[in-house]
Design a protein around this motif. Structure first.
Motif, PDB file in Angstrom:
ATOM      1  N   VAL A 194       0.688  -1.229   0.226  1.00  0.00           N
ATOM      2  CA  VAL A 194       0.028  -0.084   0.280  1.00  0.00           C
ATOM      3  C   VAL A 194       0.725   1.286  -0.435  1.00  0.00           C
ATOM      4  N   ALA A 237      -2.578   3.110   6.156  1.00  0.00           N
ATOM      5  CA  ALA A 237      -1.949   2.208   5.296  1.00  0.00           C
ATOM      6  C   ALA A 237      -2.104   0.841   6.314  1.00  0.00           C
ATOM      7  N   ALA A 263      -5.996   0.100   5.220  1.00  0.00           N
ATOM      8  CA  ALA A 263      -5.516  -0.550   4.015  1.00  0.00           C
ATOM      9  C   ALA A 263      -5.634  -2.165   4.238  1.00  0.00           C
ATOM     10  N   VAL A 320      -4.962   6.584  -0.973  1.00  0.00           N
ATOM     11  CA  VAL A 320      -4.587   4.739  -0.662  1.00  0.00           C
ATOM     12  C   VAL A 320      -4.431   4.778  -1.806  1.00  0.00           C
ATOM     13  N   LEU A 343      -3.724   0.457  -3.869  1.00  0.00           N
ATOM     14  CA  LEU A 343      -3.293  -0.765  -2.541  1.00  0.00           C
ATOM     15  C   LEU A 343      -3.034  -1.903  -3.587  1.00  0.00           C
TER      16      LEU A 343
END
Length: 321
Positions: A17, A120, A123, A316, A318
């Motif tokens: 991520v 992070a 996620a 983000v 990912l």
């Protein structure tokens, strides 16, 4: 709330991520511990899960010469703690941090790191275990001790934050496109703890009333009527008490305000933030700062930057295998 232990499941290896988080300026003058603004200056954190038990840490940019690259680093501690609260652990991490936000200057560098780490961690856990951004606000505010920097770093824009007992909340307002942030960052640091230690235990009712009026006006100025920025940024709670700890910044701040520019101490300082009303005033502020610092603070190196208000907050990217 779930806590991880040795029996908690480890995050699957091979996940990655990347989180981009904006710098922030808190207080904005009269909005002590309650107002914060996200700025277009970004730290980036990439976290990859390993199954080797290793911690591999690459660090570039601000703090690269002094910050640790082990479990004592704030990012590692925040990731580990956030995973534990989600009921997981990691079996190893590869972390790549690219720091642009100056440390110890009042631009929310620690909040930036904490928000990046917790976002992070959230996620990386399986989707059914992920929590919303209200949960992230709560966790990061607890880690930082107050929400005024983590809220704009997380949500973007102008964040208005408050606390009820041990519960942190925030809402965001859209900043007028006329508002142009300018930061003057000196080459010396001032810790938040040292700055807070200079504040009196109490202030008078008159000062509190004056400050509440300016804080209300500041929100109106930032969102709808930038012509009131100078009046709206007048502070009665904290800046004058901290001036002795950052005399070059206090001198610049006073000169800017005397010249009609809406200048404040950014966070606990020593960075000075100007909230300019439009590009013409922004250019005038930049020229004033360069001239004043050259003539009056020749022993201090300043980084002067015209920025924008970040409206996205933490982003983000990912990748799962």
């Amino acid at each position: 709330m779930l806590r991880a232990d040795a029996e908690s499941p480890a995050i699957a290896a091979g996940q990655q991520v990347t989180v981009r988080v904006p710098a922030t300026s808190a207080n904005l003058g009269p909005g002590y511990d309650s107002l914060g603004l996200a700025l277009s200056l970004y730290d980036t954190l990439t976290v990859e899960t390993l199954d080797t038990g290793e911690l591999l840490f690459e660090l570039a940019g601000e703090g690269a010469e002094t910050l640790p690259r082990d479990a004592s680093h704030l990012v590692v501690k925040a990731i580990t703690a956030a995973l534990a609260r989600l009921g997981f652990r990691h079996a190893g991490l590869r972390i790549i941090a690219n720091n642009v936000n100056p440390h110890g200057r009042g631009l929310g560098s620690s909040a930036c790191a904490v928000v990046a780490a917790v976002v992070a961690a959230n996620a990386l856990v399986p989707a059914p275990s992920q929590r919303d951004r209200a949960w992230i606000l709560q966790v990061t505010s607890e880690m930082e001790g107050h929400p005024d920097n983590v809220a704009p770093a997380l949500f973007g824009g102008l964040a208005l934050s408050w606390q009820d007992s041990d519960q942190y909340s925030s809402t965001c307002a859209e900043v007028s496109p006329q508002v142009v942030p300018i930061v003057a960052v000196p080459d010396y640091e001032l810790s938040t703890e040292a700055a807070r230690a200079l504040l009196p235990a109490s202030i008078g009712h008159h000062a509190a009333a004056m400050n509440s009026g300016r804080a209300a006006l500041l929100i109106h100025a930032l969102t709808q009527k930038p012509e009131f920025l100078l009046a709206g940024t007048e502070d009665y709670l904290h800046q004058s008490y901290r001036a002795e700890a950052m005399r070059p910044s206090a001198g610049l701040l006073g000169a800017l305000r005397a010249a009609g520019h809406a200048a404040v101490v950014s966070g606990a300082g020593p960075t000075v933030l100007v909230l300019a009303n439009g590009e013409a005033e922004a250019e005038a502020s930049l020229e004033f700062i360069r001239r004043y610092t050259s003539e009056n603070t020749p022993d201090v190196a300043w980084r002067v930057m015209k920025l924008a208000v970040d409206v996205e907050g933490a982003k983000v990217d990912l990748h799962r295998r």
